[in-house]
Design an enzyme around this catalytic site. Structure first.
Site, PDB file in Angstrom:
ATOM      1  N   GLU A   8     -21.152  -6.872 -13.661  1.00  0.00           N
ATOM      2  CA  GLU A   8     -22.170  -7.313 -12.695  1.00  0.00           C
ATOM      3  C   GLU A   8     -23.530  -6.764 -13.106  1.00  0.00           C
ATOM      4  O   GLU A   8     -23.606  -5.655 -13.633  1.00  0.00           O
ATOM      5  CB  GLU A   8     -21.799  -6.835 -11.286  1.00  0.00           C
ATOM      6  CG  GLU A   8     -20.535  -7.495 -10.741  1.00  0.00           C
ATOM      7  CD  GLU A   8     -20.213  -7.074  -9.303  1.00  0.00           C
ATOM      8  OE1 GLU A   8     -21.004  -6.304  -8.701  1.00  0.00           O
ATOM      9  OE2 GLU A   8     -19.181  -7.502  -8.780  1.00  0.00           O
ATOM     10  N   HIS A  11     -21.548 -10.452  -4.845  1.00  0.00           N
ATOM     11  CA  HIS A  11     -21.242  -9.128  -4.265  1.00  0.00           C
ATOM     12  C   HIS A  11     -21.923  -8.967  -2.898  1.00  0.00           C
ATOM     13  O   HIS A  11     -22.707  -8.051  -2.659  1.00  0.00           O
ATOM     14  CB  HIS A  11     -21.669  -8.009  -5.211  1.00  0.00           C
ATOM     15  CG  HIS A  11     -20.861  -6.751  -5.027  1.00  0.00           C
ATOM     16  ND1 HIS A  11     -20.459  -5.953  -6.071  1.00  0.00           N
ATOM     17  CD2 HIS A  11     -20.364  -6.158  -3.914  1.00  0.00           C
ATOM     18  CE1 HIS A  11     -19.761  -4.924  -5.613  1.00  0.00           C
ATOM     19  NE2 HIS A  11     -19.695  -5.037  -4.305  1.00  0.00           N
ATOM     20  N   ASP A  31       0.869  -1.180   0.000  1.00  0.00           N
ATOM     21  CA  ASP A  31       0.000   0.000   0.000  1.00  0.00           C
ATOM     22  C   ASP A  31       0.907   1.231   0.000  1.00  0.00           C
ATOM     23  O   ASP A  31       1.625   1.473   0.970  1.00  0.00           O
ATOM     24  CB  ASP A  31      -0.899   0.007   1.243  1.00  0.00           C
ATOM     25  CG  ASP A  31      -1.927   1.137   1.223  1.00  0.00           C
ATOM     26  OD1 ASP A  31      -1.590   2.230   0.727  1.00  0.00           O
ATOM     27  OD2 ASP A  31      -3.050   0.920   1.698  1.00  0.00           O
TER      28      ASP A  31
END
Length: 528
Positions: free
Chosen positions: A263, A281, A173
């Protein structure tokens, strides 16, 4: 007359109660968001629109929304809202960035267990009466290395849970400081090292230009044989075709996906693969999370419609009505300075220093610092605003320093942002003139004056004859029109900077040609 709010998605009824208790006229039509024509037909009646992910707030919807003042998303992702169109029309877009964190983290941990022990396939087999005890040989999580890509709010919760399971944790990160990594008990590593070391990889980063397709065939080739990959973040982070090949070959031993590039995923190249666990999801789908985000979005929208208070807005600073007129130009300047630095920052951030000089030093500098941090983080994190940016800085252990001082130089107001990374310091400074427009006045110690447009070309070069002609010729030949051209240098023949506003995006091949010009050290397209 009471403000009117439309809820066009399935949101907890608790939100309806908050609106009505606060004296707001609320219309609850949870299926309406799926009918864009009907939504466009009636949206003009409402002051506020509360949504989840099913409602697509397109430019057409916004154009029809004559009275709309605020859009509230119960959840974090706002890729279903045309934010530039909303901003152009003065509509505030709010989200609830922290309501789903624990639920999503827990789902990722559940998916880790499910794929490690092949639980869905074993369940289906057992319920079919097969009792295939020898078929489902799992692997332990204990002592394995978990690689976390994105160690922010959700990623850090996953890290804590994984450490509790006695896993080793490595994290990639750019915004995670070594100090914060130490506090969490994780090893901060570069991406290639994470790929090399991890037995399990889990993604917890937003989908941006920098993170799109972060796991592709080349990345998978760097991973251990028999690695497991979990994605409960965003579709598009993984190239699904490349993962399918790796699952088929056994290079990847298993994958657990809650999100997909398209999606709803009625069909997908991953479906049917060996040891794939998939869910529709569900990351935020717990009773607690849905209640949290519903309450939060209703409170935020009510506060704004009734008192003008702004929180968790992605396109509006959190400032009071009295401060707004004089502060907003400086908010824009601070955000531009942050964005400028953020787009040029490639390595891990350690500290940010913001200096306010002159009259601006007596203003609400907290709002300005928040705007600068939001601009700085947005190129990598996207779903970040002036409220969440300082929290993100704290979570990642990034030191933020504010310095105020009286006027010292020629400018009545002066703001300088310095970014400290693992390798270097970089500063950029600006001011607001009487016309209310922000200007860049110094980059890396080199003086210049430039107004930032939507598309900018930033070039560092040696100050020698021939550079300007070569650059202009390269842009001209490619049909890229120059709007403004700004130059600055340390001294004759030394380091120089060129900042050019152009009328549209710069094609990648043109940028490569500029990078390869004699005297050029770096060339980058910046967008504002």
């Amino acid at each position: 007359m009471a403000p009117k709010v439309l809820i066009s998605d399935q949101i907890s009824p608790a939100a309806v109660k908050i609106f009505t208790d606060r004296g707001i006229d609320v219309t609850y039509e949870p299926e309406l968001g799926k009918d864009k024509d009907k939504l466009a037909e009636i949206i003009g009646q409402f002051d506020g629109l509360a949504i989840r992910s099913a409602t697509k707030v397109t430019e057409k919807i916004i154009a029809a929304a004559g009275n709309l003042k605020v859009i509230g998303r119960a959840g974090i992702g706002v890729d279903n809202v045309d934010i530039p169109a909303a901003t152009a029309k003065g509509i505030i877009v709010m989200n609830t960035p922290f309501g789903n964190s624990i639920t999503t983290a827990e789902h990722a941990i559940a998916m880790l267990f499910a794929v490690a022990r092949q639980i869905p396939a074993a369940d289906a087999s057992t319920q079919a009466g097969k009792w295939e005890k020898n078929r489902f040989m799992g692997v332990e999580l204990t002592s394995k290395t978990l690689g976390i890509i994105g160690c922010g709010n959700i990623g850090s919760i996953v890290a804590e849970r994984a450490l509790g399971l006695k896993m080793k944790v490595v994290a990639f990160d750019p915004f995670l400081s070594p100090e914060r990594a130490l506090d969490l008990g994780v090893d901060k590593v570069e991406l290639d090292e994470l790929f090399r070391r991890a037995d399990f990889i889990t993604l917890h980063t937003p989908l941006t230009e920098k993170t799109k397709n972060i796991i592709d065939a080349a990345a998978i080739a760097k991973m251990k044989d028999g690695v497991y990959i979990v994605n409960c973040a965003r579709g598009g982070l993984v190239v699904e075709e490349d993962l399918r090949k790796a699952l088929d070959s056994g290079k990847v031993a298993g994958a657990a996906f809650d999100v997909f590039t398209v999606e709803p995923a009625k069909e997908n190249v991953l479906f049917g693969a060996q040891n794939l666990v998939s869910t529709p999801h569900l990351g935020a789908s717990t009773t607690e999370a849905q209640e949290n985000v519903a309450l939060q979005v209703a409170e935020q929208m009510s506060d704004y419609l009734l008192t003008g208070a702004v929180s968790n807005a992605l396109n509006m600073p959190s400032i009071s009505g009295e401060e707004a007129p004089k502060l907003i130009p400086f908010v824009k300047l601070a955000e531009q300075l942050g964005s400028f630095a953020g787009q040029l920052t490639e390595t891990g951030l350690q500290a940010v220093r913001i200096e306010f000089e002159g009259a601006v030093a007596s203003m609400n500098v907290k709002a300005l610092t928040a705007a600068a941090l939001a601009g700085l983080f947005r190129p990598l994190l996207q779903d970040v605003n002036m409220v969440s940016a300082p929290v993100i800085a704290r979570e990642r252990g990034i030191v933020v320093e504010e310095v105020r001082r009286e006027q010292q130089g020629a400018y009545e107001n002066y703001v300088r942002l310095t970014v400290v990374t693992e390798r270097q310091e970089r500063s950029v400074a600006g001011t607001v003139f009487s016309d209310g427009k922000p200007r860049i006045i110094q980059i890396k110690g080199i003086n210049m004056e430039a107004e930032l447009g939507p598309h900018m070309l930033y070039v560092t070069n040696e100050d020698k004859p021939g550079f300007i002609g070569a650059l202009g010729s390269t842009l001209g030949t490619a049909g890229v029109n120059i709007a403004t051209f700004n130059l600055g240098r340390l001294s004759q023949g030394q380091d120089a900077i060129c900042l050019v506003e152009v009328d549209g995006p710069i094609p990648a091949e043109v940028l490569t040609k500029i990078e390869n010009l004699p005297l050029v050290r770096q060339a980058k397209e910046l967008r504002f």
